[in-house]
Motif scaffolding. Structure first.
Motif, PDB file in Angstrom:
ATOM      1  N   GLY A   1       0.802  -1.220   0.000  1.00 38.86           N
ATOM      2  CA  GLY A   1       0.000   0.000   0.000  1.00 38.86           C
ATOM      3  C   GLY A   1       0.832   1.266   0.000  1.00 38.86           C
ATOM      4  O   GLY A   1       0.429   2.287  -0.575  1.00 38.86           O
TER       5      GLY A   1
ATOM      6  N   ASP B   1      -2.003  11.878  -1.095  1.00 37.43           N
ATOM      7  CA  ASP B   1      -1.589  10.679  -1.811  1.00 37.43           C
ATOM      8  C   ASP B   1      -1.651  10.956  -3.312  1.00 37.43           C
ATOM      9  O   ASP B   1      -2.724  11.186  -3.859  1.00 37.43           O
ATOM     10  CB  ASP B   1      -2.510   9.514  -1.445  1.00 37.43           C
ATOM     11  CG  ASP B   1      -1.962   8.176  -1.918  1.00 37.43           C
ATOM     12  OD1 ASP B   1      -1.066   8.192  -2.791  1.00 37.43           O
ATOM     13  OD2 ASP B   1      -2.436   7.141  -1.445  1.00 37.43           O
TER      14      ASP B   1
ATOM     15  N   THR C   1      -0.896   8.847  -5.690  1.00 37.20           N
ATOM     16  CA  THR C   1      -0.835   7.582  -6.406  1.00 37.20           C
ATOM     17  C   THR C   1      -1.575   7.646  -7.734  1.00 37.20           C
ATOM     18  O   THR C   1      -1.197   6.959  -8.685  1.00 37.20           O
ATOM     19  CB  THR C   1      -1.422   6.456  -5.535  1.00 37.20           C
ATOM     20  OG1 THR C   1      -0.789   6.470  -4.258  1.00 37.20           O
ATOM     21  CG2 THR C   1      -1.214   5.103  -6.181  1.00 37.20           C
TER      22      THR C   1
ATOM     23  N   ARG D   1      -7.854  -5.210  -6.173  1.00 31.05           N
ATOM     24  CA  ARG D   1      -7.208  -4.389  -5.133  1.00 31.05           C
ATOM     25  C   ARG D   1      -6.759  -3.044  -5.698  1.00 31.05           C
ATOM     26  O   ARG D   1      -6.995  -1.989  -5.095  1.00 31.05           O
ATOM     27  CB  ARG D   1      -6.011  -5.133  -4.538  1.00 31.05           C
ATOM     28  CG  ARG D   1      -5.343  -4.400  -3.379  1.00 31.05           C
ATOM     29  CD  ARG D   1      -4.128  -5.159  -2.868  1.00 31.05           C
ATOM     30  NE  ARG D   1      -2.983  -5.066  -3.764  1.00 31.05           N
ATOM     31  CZ  ARG D   1      -2.144  -4.021  -3.790  1.00 31.05           C
ATOM     32  NH1 ARG D   1      -2.343  -2.983  -2.979  1.00 31.05           N
ATOM     33  NH2 ARG D   1      -1.128  -4.024  -4.612  1.00 31.05           N
TER      34      ARG D   1
ATOM     35  N   ARG E   1      -9.777  -0.822  -6.517  1.00 31.74           N
ATOM     36  CA  ARG E   1     -10.318  -0.231  -5.287  1.00 31.74           C
ATOM     37  C   ARG E   1      -9.479   0.991  -4.893  1.00 31.74           C
ATOM     38  O   ARG E   1     -10.013   2.031  -4.493  1.00 31.74           O
ATOM     39  CB  ARG E   1     -10.293  -1.252  -4.145  1.00 31.74           C
ATOM     40  CG  ARG E   1     -11.358  -2.317  -4.184  1.00 31.74           C
ATOM     41  CD  ARG E   1     -11.358  -3.062  -2.859  1.00 31.74           C
ATOM     42  NE  ARG E   1     -12.165  -4.251  -2.898  1.00 31.74           N
ATOM     43  CZ  ARG E   1     -13.490  -4.273  -2.755  1.00 31.74           C
ATOM     44  NH1 ARG E   1     -14.137  -3.134  -2.598  1.00 31.74           N
ATOM     45  NH2 ARG E   1     -14.154  -5.409  -2.786  1.00 31.74           N
ATOM     46  N   GLN E   2      -8.175   0.826  -4.991  1.00 29.06           N
ATOM     47  CA  GLN E   2      -7.270   1.919  -4.648  1.00 29.06           C
ATOM     48  C   GLN E   2      -7.519   3.120  -5.566  1.00 29.06           C
ATOM     49  O   GLN E   2      -7.575   4.265  -5.111  1.00 29.06           O
ATOM     50  CB  GLN E   2      -5.828   1.436  -4.777  1.00 29.06           C
ATOM     51  CG  GLN E   2      -4.771   2.434  -4.337  1.00 29.06           C
ATOM     52  CD  GLN E   2      -3.375   1.892  -4.598  1.00 29.06           C
ATOM     53  OE1 GLN E   2      -2.935   1.816  -5.740  1.00 29.06           O
ATOM     54  NE2 GLN E   2      -2.693   1.498  -3.537  1.00 29.06           N
TER      55      GLN E   2
ATOM     56  N   GLN F   1      -9.267   7.250  -5.082  1.00 27.74           N
ATOM     57  CA  GLN F   1      -8.553   8.453  -5.502  1.00 27.74           C
ATOM     58  C   GLN F   1      -9.297   9.242  -6.575  1.00 27.74           C
ATOM     59  O   GLN F   1      -9.263  10.468  -6.598  1.00 27.74           O
ATOM     60  CB  GLN F   1      -7.188   8.053  -6.071  1.00 27.74           C
ATOM     61  CG  GLN F   1      -6.285   7.362  -5.096  1.00 27.74           C
ATOM     62  CD  GLN F   1      -5.093   8.207  -4.737  1.00 27.74           C
ATOM     63  OE1 GLN F   1      -4.596   8.959  -5.545  1.00 27.74           O
ATOM     64  NE2 GLN F   1      -4.648   8.082  -3.512  1.00 27.74           N
TER      65      GLN F   1
END
Length: 389
Positions: free
Chosen positions: A8, A92, A94, A187, A190-191, A195
């Motif tokens: 993560g 974040d 990302t 996964r 979802r991340q 965002q």
């Protein structure tokens, strides 16, 4: 060592270094060195601020490499302009890393590999095993991808659609190797959904969940494929279905329809039917009409032909199929199915055998071969004299 925590944090740490001026390849190397250091140090006492620790160590690793580099002067200018190593933004970034890894200059295969490495935090060995290729081959692919995007600045706008297509490629790779790529794709999506406030991100997440919910029923104990109509629906994951439907409904309510939302709507209608016979094929055809309008994809038209055949009869499905290129993947399999439903078993058997030769994987080839054998066993055979054998 908390591997989930490491996975993560990896993309956000990498993003911090790139924001500070490190090129992507050098930043990624520094982060990997920091992770190695974490594996050595953390078991004796993990830090309270794991991200801050990783950023500090990775930045020092980057500076060490930069000072030894021939471009020392340029790197030192970057160092002077950068914020102090301990100053870690709580924002974040990302999402920008997703855009970078799905850059249009990369091939789909390279974009997938780089996303799994930089955003997913997987090792080169894990990615190589997942794709069943030698580790050296995957290392070269990732290295080339990193060099390609090293000059790309984060300020350039990214395309969410490109990112979603890369994630969907990951999802569709299946379950090979020691990394379950479908689970990894969920996964990562979802991340991304946390965002990016975008209905198509939600649409893709819903689609993945709805498809993944049928995983347990998709194969028999011997590994053979089980068609959707024959699956034991009691083995479907009802929690994943409920979550997928809930996410989809929220996305559709925003009235910004996209192809992943429409695909998810089709999957939801299949999931909602208690039995195969109760499937709402008429509504599925309507959703495929929307998909055709959105994508103009011949593959979508092929799937629509199947739905038309279920809703209006096999001859209507064959009529919808007639306008499509017979060279399309799975065209012969669809034609075989529709001809079988129309009663032309001989033609269906020939088409199933033809489809088996073109199958993209062993499981599908075996399934189609069995379908051809099943129909051939039901038809009367004639010898050279014309009489039954």
């Amino acid at each position: 060592m908390d591997e989930a925590l490491i996975c993560g944090l990896t993309p956000s740490v990498l993003t911090v270094l790139v924001r500070r001026g490190a090129d992507f390849a050098a930043a990624e190397d520094a982060v990997q060195d920091a992770l190695v250091e974490a594996v050595r140090v953390w078991p004796s006492g993990p830090p309270l601020d794991a991200k801050g620790w990783l950023v500090t160590v990775a930045w020092r690793k980057f500076l060490d490499a930069a000072r030894a580099d021939a471009a020392r002067h340029r790197r030192e200018n970057i160092v002077e302009q950068a914020p102090p190593p301990g100053a870690v933004s709580s924002v974040d970034d990302t999402l920008q890393l997703y855009f970078l890894c799905a850059h249009p200059s990369l091939t789909p295969a390279s974009a997938v590999a780089l996303t799994l490495r930089a955003v997913g935090g997987l090792t080169t060995r894990q990615i190589a095993r997942a794709y069943l290729v030698p580790e050296a081959t995957m290392a070269q692919r990732i290295s080339r991808a990193k060099r390609t995007v090293s000059g790309v600045r984060f300020e350039q706008p990214g395309d969410v659609g490109t990112v979603l297509r890369v994630l969907y490629l990951v999802f569709n790779e299946g379950y090979s190797g020691d990394v379950d790529l479908t689970t990894e794709a969920i996964r990562l999506t979802r991340q991304l959904a946390a965002q990016a406030d975008h209905p198509e991100v939600s649409g893709l997440l819903a689609l993945m969940l709805l498809h993944h919910a049928r995983r347990a029923a998709r194969t028999a104990p011997d590994g053979s494929l089980v068609p959707l109509a024959e699956q034991d629906r009691g083995r479907w994951d009802t929690e994943s279905i409920a979550e997928g439907v809930r996410i989809l409904q929220a996305a559709l309510a925003r009235d910004r329809l996209g192809e992943f939302q429409a695909q998810a709507a089709v999957a939801a209608l299949h999931a909602d039917a208690p039995t195969a016979e109760e499937t709402d094929w008429v509504q599925i055809v309507e959703w495929y009409d929307e998909l055709v309008r959105l994508t103009e994809s011949p593959v979508v038209r092929l799937n629509r032909a199947v739905a038309v055949g279920e809703a209006d009869g096999p001859r209507a499905g064959l009529a919808a199929l007639a306008d499509l290129d017979s060279g399309l993947p799975r065209h012969a399999a669809v034609a075989a199915y529709l001809h079988e439903r129309d009663g032309d078993l001989a033609r269906a058997a020939r088409l199933y055998a033809e489809a088996a030769q073109r199958a993209p994987n062993l499981a599908e080839r075996d399934h189609l071969t069995r379908q051809a054998a099943r129909l051939n066993s039901r038809r009367p055979h004639r010898g050279l004299t014309g009489g039954p054998l």
